[in-house]
Design an enzyme around this catalytic site. Structure first.
Site, PDB file in Angstrom:
ATOM      1  N   HIS A 418      -2.841  -1.649 -10.641  1.00 50.76           N
ATOM      2  CA  HIS A 418      -3.385  -2.271  -9.767  1.00 50.76           C
ATOM      3  C   HIS A 418      -3.331  -1.156  -8.247  1.00 50.76           C
ATOM      4  O   HIS A 418      -4.422  -1.264  -7.266  1.00 50.76           O
ATOM      5  CB  HIS A 418      -2.159  -3.441  -9.363  1.00 50.76           C
ATOM      6  CG  HIS A 418      -2.383  -4.156  -8.251  1.00 50.76           C
ATOM      7  ND1 HIS A 418      -2.655  -5.226  -8.325  1.00 50.76           N
ATOM      8  CD2 HIS A 418      -2.101  -4.096  -6.977  1.00 50.76           C
ATOM      9  CE1 HIS A 418      -2.679  -6.729  -7.184  1.00 50.76           C
ATOM     10  NE2 HIS A 418      -2.546  -5.278  -6.305  1.00 50.76           N
ATOM     11  N   GLU A 419      -2.636  -0.704  -7.724  1.00 46.47           N
ATOM     12  CA  GLU A 419      -2.142   0.208  -6.570  1.00 46.47           C
ATOM     13  C   GLU A 419      -3.525   1.076  -6.256  1.00 46.47           C
ATOM     14  O   GLU A 419      -3.984   1.362  -5.513  1.00 46.47           O
ATOM     15  CB  GLU A 419      -0.909   0.471  -6.247  1.00 46.47           C
ATOM     16  CG  GLU A 419       0.211  -0.567  -5.919  1.00 46.47           C
ATOM     17  CD  GLU A 419      -0.196  -1.791  -4.873  1.00 46.47           C
ATOM     18  OE1 GLU A 419      -1.212  -2.121  -4.153  1.00 46.47           O
ATOM     19  OE2 GLU A 419       0.570  -3.014  -5.224  1.00 46.47           O
ATOM     20  N   HIS A 423      -6.905  -1.199  -5.726  1.00 46.38           N
ATOM     21  CA  HIS A 423      -7.238  -1.685  -4.274  1.00 46.38           C
ATOM     22  C   HIS A 423      -7.915   0.138  -4.036  1.00 46.38           C
ATOM     23  O   HIS A 423      -8.920  -0.023  -3.014  1.00 46.38           O
ATOM     24  CB  HIS A 423      -5.960  -1.360  -3.943  1.00 46.38           C
ATOM     25  CG  HIS A 423      -5.337  -3.077  -3.764  1.00 46.38           C
ATOM     26  ND1 HIS A 423      -6.029  -3.884  -3.285  1.00 46.38           N
ATOM     27  CD2 HIS A 423      -4.268  -2.984  -4.147  1.00 46.38           C
ATOM     28  CE1 HIS A 423      -5.524  -4.977  -3.122  1.00 46.38           C
ATOM     29  NE2 HIS A 423      -3.548  -4.557  -3.816  1.00 46.38           N
ATOM     30  N   GLU A 476      -6.875  -9.078  -4.247  1.00 45.10           N
ATOM     31  CA  GLU A 476      -5.123  -8.949  -5.635  1.00 45.10           C
ATOM     32  C   GLU A 476      -6.273  -9.281  -6.912  1.00 45.10           C
ATOM     33  O   GLU A 476      -5.781  -8.506  -7.730  1.00 45.10           O
ATOM     34  CB  GLU A 476      -4.319  -9.392  -4.953  1.00 45.10           C
ATOM     35  CG  GLU A 476      -3.792  -9.381  -3.557  1.00 45.10           C
ATOM     36  CD  GLU A 476      -3.014  -8.344  -3.676  1.00 45.10           C
ATOM     37  OE1 GLU A 476      -3.117  -7.113  -4.671  1.00 45.10           O
ATOM     38  OE2 GLU A 476      -2.942  -7.859  -2.889  1.00 45.10           O
TER      39      GLU A 476
END
Length: 695
Positions: A418-419, A423, A476
């Site tokens: 995810h990070e 992103h 997100e």
């Protein structure tokens, strides 16, 4: 020493969140500090009994106080709804009046109680949640501001090339005409250029026939403290990058300059692999109803080297994994800037709440061309997601043991992906002020339409300024989808030490956690205003909708009656279809999300995202009714108790507290004991100055 001084800076800056949350938060904080500085929770218990409170009522007061400290205000940091004490107002008043603090300063304490007691208990419709205009309470804007005012102010800020991150907006009438004050957070209160500045961005300006004034000095005494402790920390910096980073941060909080903070962030990115990692400033814009003003936060953490090695392997594999994502290469950054990716154990996290992972800085221009850092907060993960079997809701019995066994490891994989690749991936198509494009307009086609792209970001437009109210949740959602999509790759799972059947279980529990989180997300939806109050939970609900829509029995969601006779629900996932039906559904949806984001297609992005965010009663699932079931069966919220550091001679001592409401309260009263009276007076003065803007 470095960690200690940075922690002091973070804790003092974190108090600004009280002023960023609600008009009454700072007053309630001061009231509690005054009471508990004179008597510990244990000492106050005898007073409470004598004042007529039952043990349950006294415990309810402690839980409320702990909640206010943990959220830095009287609205939940995760969900943005107001919470009030679970005891009668007259009982709390009796306790306040019987306290030693009241005996010592009756007039002052009476005035303090009178100024906040109504709002402390009030649950008028508008006060139930944070929001703009008649939708809720916000102190990022004066009470008379509407969405139109926020949009106009954004245009003004863009025209001046000013960031909204460290600002608040106050509107007043002058001779029947609206005038706006943009207030920058700074220790300096003068609006003229001061030492270290070539020119000031302060002054009065006419914009679209409205008067705008840019002023300094928001949260001034707190910003002064932040700068003071950052300068103290400089003496213990490990290298030149850290020293310059702190110098720029201090300049930013002194002068109210986001440009200086950006400069500090550039040095921070260059500070690769430090032993002590930190970040501080007006960072996340989740709680600004308009989505562009940052809430203050600061964290200081120590690197967990063993876990960080796994993340470093993931970074090394990034260039092999990025092409696996479902969009054409023209929609991916030209070069992947390898970030630092570390697992940290948090010493201090000041602000309204503590996340599990972070990808920063949030400045898109820096992220796109200079890089970013990822951190996973290991000691937060290990306690935040621990749960007991009997408290696991909405799962089949046969899934529960597997869920408990693999929730931690699967979340570790999801946070990493995810990070770093969520992103950290995806290009924005931009035409700069000189008219130059960062893509070949004649060659880039939109994979959704097959036509050449027709829209992109221009000049100073950013992702946040264009997509404003949906930007946080949409991004997100994109990052969560990347995690689900890439966790299907065997190589990713083996980096985290998962092979064979274990790897399959990690995938299954990761996907099952996501669809369950989508259902739990309904707690964070407000039917009255048809609005979502938490970016991540909205994102997870959207993913649940996408996977339900995929059909073919991939996800099942049914309403039941529980063993207690009350409404219940059960969510199921067919693990044999994750790699086929599930993967295809996320592939299609993720490609759409990225293309709409990259091409600055706000209209298309809103239509897609708002469509899946709709909580309806019709259709195959009655989500409004399911929301009632989710609320009926929700688990108590966890609160984190953090240690304090104190200097003793040449060494720094760590003081820890018990994991209870009383422990959390003691940690806060001891945290600010050096200058408690001055600090409390400063907070009340800041509060009083702007209170008429809301009340």
């Amino acid at each position: 020493m470095y960690s200690h001084y940075l922690s002091r800076a973070a804790w003092y800056g974190g108090l600004a969140v009280l002023l960023q949350t609600s008009p009454e938060s700072a007053k309630i904080f001061v009231l509690l500090q005054k009471i508990f500085r004179k008597q510990t929770p244990a000492q106050l218990e005898q007073v409470a009994t004598a004042a007529g409170l039952s043990p349950e009522e006294y415990q309810a007061f402690l839980v409320y106080a702990a909640g206010l400290y943990a959220n830095m205000g009287n609205y939940k940091s995760f969900g943005d709804t107001k919470f009030i004490p679970n005891l009668p107002k007259d009982k709390l008043k009796a306790l306040v009046k019987a306290s030693q603090a009241f005996q010592d300063q009756p007039a002052e304490m009476e005035a303090l109680w009178d100024s906040c007691s109504c709002l402390l208990f009030s649950l008028e419709d508008r006060q139930k949640q944070l929001g703009l205009g008649d939708k809720g309470i916000t102190t990022y804007f004066s009470g008379n501001c509407s969405l139109e005012d926020a949009e106009l102010a954004q245009k003004f800020l863009d025209s001046k090339k000013l960031s909204a991150y460290n600002t608040r907006l106050f509107k007043r009438e002058k001779e029947g005409k609206a005038c706006y004050e943009v207030r920058l957070a700074s220790a300096v209160q003068k609006d003229c250029a001061v030492e270290g500045e070539c020119e000031t961005s302060c002054g009065s300006f006419n914009f679209e026939d409205k008067e705008f004034t840019v002023k300094r000095g928001d949260y001034a005494p707190l910003m002064e403290k932040v700068s003071f402790y950052l300068q103290k920390a400089q003496a213990y910096a490990a290298n030149e990058n850290q020293r310059k980073m702190l110098e720029e941060y201090a300049r930013s909080f002194t002068l109210g300059s986001v440009d200086a903070h950006k400069e500090g962030s550039r040095y921070w990115i260059k500070d690769k692999g430090p032993i002590v990692e930190s970040y501080i400033g007006f960072i996340e814009s989740y709680r600004d109803p308009f989505g562009s003003r940052g809430e203050f936060e600061g964290f200081i953490a120590v690197v967990n080297k063993a876990m960080s090695e796994r993340f470093a392997k993931l970074v090394s594999s990034a260039e092999v994994l990025l092409p696996e994502l479902p969009w054409p290469k023209e929609f991916e950054k030209d070069t992947f800037l390898k970030p630092d990716f570390t697992s940290l154990d948090v010493l201090t996290f000041a602000g309204s709440g503590i996340p599990a992972g972070i990808n920063i800085p949030n400045y898109d221009d820096i992220r796109q061309s200079e890089g970013f850092k990822n951190v996973s907060l290991g000691n937060v993960l290990s306690v935040a997601y621990a749960t007991q079997k009997e408290k696991l809701t909405f799962l089949q019995e046969e899934d529960k043991d597997l869920f408990i066994k693999w929730k931690g490891p699967s979340f570790e994989v999801q946070v990493g992906l995810h990070e770093l690749l969520g992103h950290g991936s995806g290009k924005l198509l931009v035409q700069d002020d000189e008219g130059k494009f960062n893509f070949d307009k004649s060659k880039v086609t939109n994979p959704e339409t097959g036509e050449p792209v027709t829209s992109w970001y221009r000049g100073s437009e950013t992702w946040d300024s264009k997509f404003s109210t949906i930007a946080s949740s949409y991004e997100e959602c994109r990052a969560e989808c990347v995690g689900l999509y890439l966790c299907l790759i065997k190589k990713v799972l083996s980096i985290f030490g998962n092979e064979g059947q274990d790897a399959e279980d990690v995938v299954y529990i990761n996907w099952l956690s996501m669809v369950r989180a989508g259902l739990l997300g309904l707690e964070f939806y407000t039917p009255e205003s048809k609005s979502w109050r938490q970016a991540h939970m909205q994102a997870r609900f959207v993913i649940l909708r996408v996977l339900l829509e995929a059909g073919e029995g991939l996800v099942g969601l049914e309403e039941l009656t529980g063993p207690d006779g009350q409404p219940d629900a059960q969510i199921t996932l067919d693990r044999s279809k994750i790699h086929t039906v599930g993967k295809d559904a996320i592939h299609r949806f993720l490609c759409k999300l990225q293309v709409l984001k990259a091409t600055a297609d706000v209209e298309g992005g809103r239509a897609l995202y708002d469509g899946y965010s709709t909580v309806s009663e019709g259709g195959p699932h009655n989500f409004m009714r399911l929301r009632e079931t989710v609320l009926l069966r929700k688990e108590a919220r966890k609160m984190f108790v953090q240690a304090n550091t104190n200097i003793n001679g040449d060494s720094v001592e760590l003081k820890e507290y018990e994991g209870s409401a009383a422990g959390l309260i003691c940690s806060f009263t001891e945290r600010f004991q050096d200058d408690a009276e001055k600090l409390e007076a400063d907070l009340l003065a800041l509060c009083k100055k702007d209170f008429p803007c809301w009340c």
